[in-house]
Motif scaffolding. Structure first.
Motif, PDB file in Angstrom:
ATOM      1  N   TRP A  21       0.823  -1.212   0.000  1.00 21.71           N
ATOM      2  CA  TRP A  21       0.000   0.000   0.000  1.00 21.71           C
ATOM      3  C   TRP A  21       0.855   1.258   0.000  1.00 21.71           C
ATOM      4  CZ3 TRP A  21      -4.508   0.597  -1.814  1.00 21.71           C
ATOM      5  CH2 TRP A  21      -5.430  -0.448  -1.793  1.00 21.71           C
ATOM      6  N   LEU A  22       1.981   1.235   0.680  1.00 25.09           N
ATOM      7  CA  LEU A  22       2.875   2.396   0.657  1.00 25.09           C
ATOM      8  C   LEU A  22       3.396   2.613  -0.759  1.00 25.09           C
ATOM      9  CD1 LEU A  22       4.368   4.718   1.958  1.00 25.09           C
ATOM     10  CD2 LEU A  22       6.054   3.069   2.828  1.00 25.09           C
ATOM     11  N   GLN A  27       3.390   5.442  -6.000  1.00 26.85           N
ATOM     12  CA  GLN A  27       3.149   5.382  -7.446  1.00 26.85           C
ATOM     13  C   GLN A  27       2.010   6.317  -7.854  1.00 26.85           C
ATOM     14  OE1 GLN A  27       2.367   1.215  -7.669  1.00 26.85           O
ATOM     15  NE2 GLN A  27       4.527   0.667  -7.380  1.00 26.85           N
ATOM     16  N   THR A  28       1.011   6.457  -7.001  1.00 24.55           N
ATOM     17  CA  THR A  28      -0.107   7.350  -7.301  1.00 24.55           C
ATOM     18  C   THR A  28       0.371   8.796  -7.416  1.00 24.55           C
ATOM     19  OG1 THR A  28      -1.715   5.890  -6.242  1.00 24.55           O
ATOM     20  CG2 THR A  28      -2.346   8.218  -6.473  1.00 24.55           C
ATOM     21  N   LEU A  29       1.233   9.229  -6.499  1.00 18.88           N
ATOM     22  CA  LEU A  29       1.741  10.599  -6.577  1.00 18.88           C
ATOM     23  C   LEU A  29       2.553  10.792  -7.854  1.00 18.88           C
ATOM     24  CD1 LEU A  29       1.956  13.417  -5.423  1.00 18.88           C
ATOM     25  CD2 LEU A  29       3.846  12.618  -3.970  1.00 18.88           C
ATOM     26  N   TRP A 141       4.037   1.172  12.825  1.00 22.17           N
ATOM     27  CA  TRP A 141       3.460   2.504  13.003  1.00 22.17           C
ATOM     28  C   TRP A 141       3.971   3.443  11.908  1.00 22.17           C
ATOM     29  CZ3 TRP A 141       4.188   7.600  13.323  1.00 22.17           C
ATOM     30  CH2 TRP A 141       3.184   8.378  13.898  1.00 22.17           C
ATOM     31  N   ILE A 142       5.253   3.375  11.623  1.00 14.13           N
ATOM     32  CA  ILE A 142       5.832   4.249  10.602  1.00 14.13           C
ATOM     33  C   ILE A 142       5.213   3.949   9.233  1.00 14.13           C
ATOM     34  CG2 ILE A 142       7.953   4.831   9.343  1.00 14.13           C
ATOM     35  CD1 ILE A 142       9.448   4.439  12.050  1.00 14.13           C
ATOM     36  N   ILE A 147       1.526   5.658   4.895  1.00 11.27           N
ATOM     37  CA  ILE A 147       0.374   5.419   4.022  1.00 11.27           C
ATOM     38  C   ILE A 147      -0.633   6.544   4.194  1.00 11.27           C
ATOM     39  CG2 ILE A 147      -1.606   3.887   3.610  1.00 11.27           C
ATOM     40  CD1 ILE A 147       0.389   1.554   4.432  1.00 11.27           C
ATOM     41  N   GLU A 148      -0.893   6.932   5.436  1.00 12.38           N
ATOM     42  CA  GLU A 148      -1.815   8.037   5.715  1.00 12.38           C
ATOM     43  C   GLU A 148      -1.308   9.342   5.110  1.00 12.38           C
ATOM     44  OE1 GLU A 148      -2.719  11.715   7.608  1.00 12.38           O
ATOM     45  OE2 GLU A 148      -0.915  10.624   8.192  1.00 12.38           O
ATOM     46  N   GLU A 149      -0.030   9.601   5.257  1.00 11.76           N
ATOM     47  CA  GLU A 149       0.562  10.840   4.744  1.00 11.76           C
ATOM     48  C   GLU A 149       0.422  10.919   3.217  1.00 11.76           C
ATOM     49  OE1 GLU A 149       3.001  14.414   5.362  1.00 11.76           O
ATOM     50  OE2 GLU A 149       2.280  13.059   6.897  1.00 11.76           O
ATOM     51  N   TYR A 150       0.764   9.838   2.538  1.00 10.42           N
ATOM     52  CA  TYR A 150       0.616   9.822   1.079  1.00 10.42           C
ATOM     53  C   TYR A 150      -0.848   9.921   0.661  1.00 10.42           C
ATOM     54  CZ  TYR A 150       5.390   8.971  -0.532  1.00 10.42           C
ATOM     55  OH  TYR A 150       6.718   9.110  -0.859  1.00 10.42           O
TER      56      TYR A 150
END
Length: 170
Positions: A21-22, A27-29, A141-142, A147-150
């Motif tokens: 997911w990360l 890749q999405t960005l 956690w990191i 994932i949340e940040e992206y």
């Protein structure tokens, strides 16, 4: 360059799922920035905001650097784009800033992040500590935070890209 986005396997183990997911969000960005000129990538979302696609990529290079270098392994090479006088320097792009440089810096930080994370288990604790609790973070956690940040910034990227050239998509 054509960015290939791959959704993580639906039955992967926990680490593969988190890393998948990360990578998907990384890749999405990249995909949201694909095919644009430097000028378009420097285009701000809407006044008074200075938020641009290039600024988001530079910011995420700093975020990767902070979490996977400074926090995870205790290496502090210092920031690339910001400083004490300009704490939001990653977002302050100028005519002299190029996509080639921003993208190369971001990709180098991603590779360093992967290399550093490979030496840790999901439950292993970081060398760096939280500024608010003085507690270390585990790698799980990191990964979740990244994932949340992206995901949050990819939402910004959706809107900026639509403003720049009308392109939309998930």
């Amino acid at each position: 360059m054509t960015t290939e986005r791959r959704e993580p396997a639906q039955n992967a183990g926990e680490r593969a799922m988190l890393e998948g997911w990360l990578d998907y969000h990384r890749q999405t960005l990249a995909w949201k920035c694909e095919g644009l000129t430097d000028e378009q990538l420097r285009t701000a979302s809407a006044e008074p905001s200075e938020l641009s696609l290039m600024g988001l990529v530079r910011h995420m290079a700093e975020v990767e650097r902070g979490w996977f270098r400074k926090v995870l392994v205790g290496d502090d090479p210092g920031p690339v784009y910001y400083n004490e006088q300009d704490p939001d320097g990653d977002f302050h792009v100028t005519e002299d800033d190029t996509w080639a440089e921003a993208y190369a810096t971001w990709q180098a930080e991603i590779e360093t992040a992967r290399r550093n994370a490979a030496g840790f288990g999901l439950d292993d604790l970081s060398k760096g500590r939280s500024r608010s609790t003085d507690e270390p973070f585990n790698l799980r956690w990191i990964y979740t935070h990244m994932i949340e940040e992206y995901a949050r910034h990819n939402g910004h990227a959706d809107l900026i890209r639509e403003r720049v050239d009308g392109a939309t998509g998930d």
